[in-house]
Scaffold this motif. Sequence first.
Motif, short mmCIF file in Angstrom:
data_model
loop_
_atom_site.label_atom_id
_atom_site.label_comp_id
_atom_site.label_asym_id
_atom_site.label_seq_id
_atom_site.Cartn_x
_atom_site.Cartn_y
_atom_site.Cartn_z
N PRO A 1 0.80 -1.23 0.00
CA PRO A 1 0.00 0.00 0.00
C PRO A 1 0.83 1.28 0.00
O PRO A 1 0.27 2.35 0.20
CB PRO A 1 -0.79 -0.14 1.31
N GLY A 2 2.13 1.16 -0.23
CA GLY A 2 2.96 2.36 -0.34
C GLY A 2 2.49 3.19 -1.51
O GLY A 2 1.94 2.66 -2.48
N GLU A 3 2.71 4.50 -1.43
CA GLU A 3 2.12 5.38 -2.43
C GLU A 3 2.88 6.70 -2.48
O GLU A 3 3.28 7.24 -1.45
CB GLU A 3 0.66 5.60 -2.00
N ILE A 4 3.04 7.23 -3.69
CA ILE A 4 3.59 8.59 -3.85
C ILE A 4 2.43 9.54 -3.62
O ILE A 4 1.43 9.48 -4.33
CB ILE A 4 4.17 8.79 -5.27
N VAL A 5 2.54 10.40 -2.60
CA VAL A 5 1.41 11.26 -2.26
C VAL A 5 1.66 12.73 -2.62
O VAL A 5 0.75 13.55 -2.55
CB VAL A 5 1.04 11.18 -0.76
N GLN A 6 2.88 13.03 -3.00
CA GLN A 6 3.20 14.44 -3.24
C GLN A 6 4.42 14.52 -4.13
O GLN A 6 5.28 13.65 -4.09
CB GLN A 6 3.52 15.08 -1.88
N GLY A 7 4.49 15.59 -4.92
CA GLY A 7 5.69 15.86 -5.69
C GLY A 7 5.71 15.18 -7.04
O GLY A 7 4.75 14.49 -7.42
N GLU A 8 6.81 15.39 -7.74
CA GLU A 8 6.91 14.90 -9.11
C GLU A 8 8.28 14.29 -9.38
O GLU A 8 9.27 14.67 -8.77
CB GLU A 8 6.79 16.09 -10.09
N VAL A 9 8.29 13.35 -10.32
CA VAL A 9 9.53 12.88 -10.91
C VAL A 9 9.43 13.21 -12.39
O VAL A 9 8.47 12.83 -13.05
CB VAL A 9 9.72 11.36 -10.74
N ARG A 10 10.39 13.96 -12.91
CA ARG A 10 10.39 14.29 -14.33
C ARG A 10 11.60 13.65 -15.00
O ARG A 10 12.71 13.72 -14.49
CB ARG A 10 10.44 15.81 -14.53
N PHE A 11 11.33 12.98 -16.12
CA PHE A 11 12.41 12.40 -16.92
C PHE A 11 12.41 13.13 -18.25
O PHE A 11 11.38 13.16 -18.92
CB PHE A 11 12.18 10.90 -17.11
N ARG A 12 13.51 13.74 -18.61
CA ARG A 12 13.62 14.60 -19.80
C ARG A 12 12.43 15.57 -19.87
O ARG A 12 11.79 15.74 -20.91
CB ARG A 12 13.69 13.76 -21.07
N GLY A 13 12.11 16.15 -18.71
CA GLY A 13 11.07 17.17 -18.65
C GLY A 13 9.65 16.66 -18.56
O GLY A 13 8.72 17.43 -18.35
N GLU A 14 9.46 15.34 -18.71
CA GLU A 14 8.10 14.80 -18.67
C GLU A 14 7.76 14.25 -17.29
O GLU A 14 8.53 13.46 -16.72
CB GLU A 14 7.96 13.67 -19.68
N ASN A 15 6.62 14.67 -16.77
CA ASN A 15 6.16 14.20 -15.47
C ASN A 15 5.72 12.74 -15.56
O ASN A 15 4.74 12.41 -16.22
CB ASN A 15 4.99 15.09 -15.01
N LEU A 16 6.46 11.86 -14.88
CA LEU A 16 6.15 10.42 -14.99
C LEU A 16 4.82 10.07 -14.34
O LEU A 16 4.23 9.04 -14.65
CB LEU A 16 7.30 9.60 -14.38
N GLY A 17 4.33 10.93 -13.45
CA GLY A 17 3.04 10.71 -12.81
C GLY A 17 1.88 10.77 -13.78
O GLY A 17 0.78 10.31 -13.51
N ARG A 18 2.13 11.37 -14.94
CA ARG A 18 1.05 11.50 -15.94
C ARG A 18 1.10 10.38 -16.95
O ARG A 18 0.26 10.31 -17.84
CB ARG A 18 1.20 12.83 -16.70
N LYS A 19 2.08 9.50 -16.85
CA LYS A 19 2.23 8.45 -17.86
C LYS A 19 1.33 7.25 -17.51
O LYS A 19 1.09 6.96 -16.35
CB LYS A 19 3.69 7.99 -17.94
N SER A 20 0.88 6.56 -18.54
CA SER A 20 0.08 5.35 -18.33
C SER A 20 1.01 4.22 -17.90
O SER A 20 2.23 4.29 -18.10
CB SER A 20 -0.64 4.97 -19.62
N ASN A 21 0.41 3.16 -17.35
CA ASN A 21 1.21 2.00 -16.96
C ASN A 21 1.96 1.43 -18.14
O ASN A 21 3.10 0.98 -18.03
CB ASN A 21 0.32 0.92 -16.34
N ARG A 22 1.30 1.46 -19.28
CA ARG A 22 1.92 0.93 -20.49
C ARG A 22 3.15 1.74 -20.88
O ARG A 22 4.20 1.20 -21.21
CB ARG A 22 0.85 1.00 -21.58
N GLU A 23 3.01 3.07 -20.81
CA GLU A 23 4.15 3.94 -21.13
C GLU A 23 5.29 3.75 -20.14
O GLU A 23 6.45 3.75 -20.51
CB GLU A 23 3.71 5.41 -21.12
#
Length: 337
Positions: A64-86
């Motif tokens: 049940p661990g979870e990212i609750v705040q903040g962002e990780v960006r790879f080459r400027g893209e927020n990974l939190g917005r990516k689909s599981n497939r991506e």
Amino acid sequence: MGEESVLLELEDLTTVFPTRRGLVRAVDGLSFRLHRGEKLGIVGESGSGKSVTLLSILRLVPPPGEIVQGEVRFRGENLGRKSNRELRAMRGKDMAMIFQDPMTTLNPAFRVGDQIRESLRIHKIGLQDNGRLARLLGTGRRTMEQERVLQAMADVGIPAPAQNARRYPHQFSGGMQQRVLIAIALACEPQVLLADEPTTALDVTIQAQIMALLDKINREHGTAIVVVTHNLGLVAEFCENIVVMYAGQLMEQGAIGLVIDEPLHPYTQGLLRCLPKIGARQEKILPIPGLVPDLAALPRGCPFAPRCAEVTTQCTTVDTVPLRPMPNGRWVRCLLY
Ligand SMILES: Nc1ncnc2c1ncn2[C@@H]1O[C@H](COP(=O)(O)OP(=O)(O)OP(=O)(O)O)[C@@H](O)[C@H]1O
Ligand SMILES: [Mg+2]
């Protein structure tokens, strides 16, 4: 270094685990950047949140661990917005990880060569492009894949790749198993390699060989490498920059030479005193007194305060200690500054 060379950026990243004893903030407001080709070390005692940081970057935090705040960006893209497939497509191909426990990551039932091949297949390397190339050259796709597997093994210094590809993990020494894992991680030529305690299970000579191998990969392919370890000595030798973590927080950050020469945070000073001095006849290692804190019941203010020799009342009465910029691009989270 310029903005354009930033590869990976963490901003205020916070990852929690609900436990029976309360919410554990395993990673707590963590921010740092990784540039192209950089070698960064993340250091801290057991339980400081190093592994959870890497898992959070790849969005592999176990529930049940979870990212609750903040962002990780790879080459400027927020990974939190990516689909599981991506994300699945990205893992291994753009960012690869060597996990903390090498012996449990390799599958004992499969030949080593097949496990490296599988990593190539998942990302379709050697299938599409090389498949076409193979037809042109009149060789089979399998031969092309095999070439790639043997090359990957040779790259990480596994002798006689053709013979060794047919062997099973248990037929390899610990150092050779770690080389296989590195070969798997590097098979798709990622831009970032996240290595969690890559040498902890190995003896000292083999440790040095594995670190030399990572260094060679960094130099020859420009792969940015994040090494997570409790071994500050290893970071001092291998890395350009260091992040010191305590209780999920970044306590100090900077160029490795500056941090080693003049550690600012009392915690970093304590970690340095734990290092055996080269050439010293009697190795005098002074452990940091006190225990790693209970993350479910952190004190108010600085989490290191209960163990700090320079503690003042302010350290335990403020809500949080801010991270302060220091000269020469350094950062420290301590009220002394
Ligand atoms: N699956 C989990 N469930 C609950 N809590 C967890 C889980 N994984 C990690 N934690 C919590 O997060 C904290 C940080 O763990 P993490 O594995 O990142 O530490 P670490 O710095 O890698 O330590 P080590 O040097 O021992 O590998 C732990 O103290 C633990 O309380
Ligand atoms: Mg760990």
